[in-house]
Design an enzyme around this catalytic site. Structure first.
Site, mmCIF file in Angstrom:
data_model
loop_
_atom_site.group_PDB
_atom_site.id
_atom_site.type_symbol
_atom_site.label_atom_id
_atom_site.label_comp_id
_atom_site.label_asym_id
_atom_site.label_seq_id
_atom_site.Cartn_x
_atom_site.Cartn_y
_atom_site.Cartn_z
ATOM 1 N N ARG A 131 -56.304 -72.636 -84.020
ATOM 2 C CA ARG A 131 -56.963 -71.544 -83.308
ATOM 3 C C ARG A 131 -56.545 -71.415 -81.858
ATOM 4 N NH1 ARG A 131 -60.425 -73.747 -86.936
ATOM 5 N NH2 ARG A 131 -61.474 -74.953 -85.333
ATOM 6 N N GLU B 238 -64.163 -85.203 -84.913
ATOM 7 C CA GLU B 238 -65.596 -85.328 -85.180
ATOM 8 C C GLU B 238 -65.818 -85.899 -86.580
ATOM 9 O OE1 GLU B 238 -69.469 -82.338 -85.410
ATOM 10 O OE2 GLU B 238 -67.519 -81.553 -84.851
#
Length: 176
Positions: A64, A101
């Site tokens: 992104r 994460e």
């Protein structure tokens, strides 16, 4: 609340438990589909980027970061450097591993993507734990450049990325 913040809140949808349980993914595709909103986000990111001072390159993190980075680079009169996931670049590359994460990964950048002493702005969509941005900073250092700043559209405060990026810091348009 500013118009830009409202736009981001309206068009970035949270997807709970994706890609795995306990993770809230921020889906930016509705925002990307809206040309007025996308232009406003690019304008806002460019305003934040201009505060960094002159840069030689904008480094966009796959995937992104590729959506925002080239537009920001053009507006700043800088080149664009893609940082890719492992095995995606065809020429000799620098490499670094990092924790996500919800796992770990490897990023790569062509060894000749930056000149020694280059001032680089690192761009991505979301700052979570800061691992990806730190990995990008490592690649910039390996190439002999300096991270002049980090820039994202959204920062997830609870995940502590800003603290991990100190003293580099990271500017964002919206925090959650």
């Amino acid at each position: 609340m500013s118009d830009l913040t409202e736009t981001i809140d309206r068009l970035v949808r949270p997807i709970e438990d994706w890609p795995e349980a306990g993770v809230t993914f921020r889906d930016i595709t509705p925002l990307l589909a809206d040309p007025v909103a996308l232009a406003a986000v690019i304008d806002g990111m460019v305003e934040l980027a201009e505060q960094v001072g002159p840069i030689d390159a904008v480094l966009g993190i796959e995937a992104r970061g590729f959506l925002f980075g080239p537009s920001i680079a053009l507006r700043l009169g800088a080149g664009f450097v893609p940082v890719r996931k492992a095995g995606k670049l065809p020429a000799t590359s620098l490499s670094t591993s990092y924790d996500l994460e919800y796992g770990s990964a490897v990023l790569e950048m062509h060894v000749d993507a930056l000149h020694a002493g280059a001032r680089v702005l690192v761009v991505d969509d979301v700052l979570a734990t800061g691992g990806t941005m730190l990995a990008a900073a490592d690649l910039v250092r390996q190439a002999g450049g300096t991270v002049a700043g980090n820039l994202v559209m959204i920062e997830l405060l609870a995940l502590g990325g800003q603290e991990r990026l100190a003293p580099l810091g990271c500017a964002s348009l919206r925090t959650y």
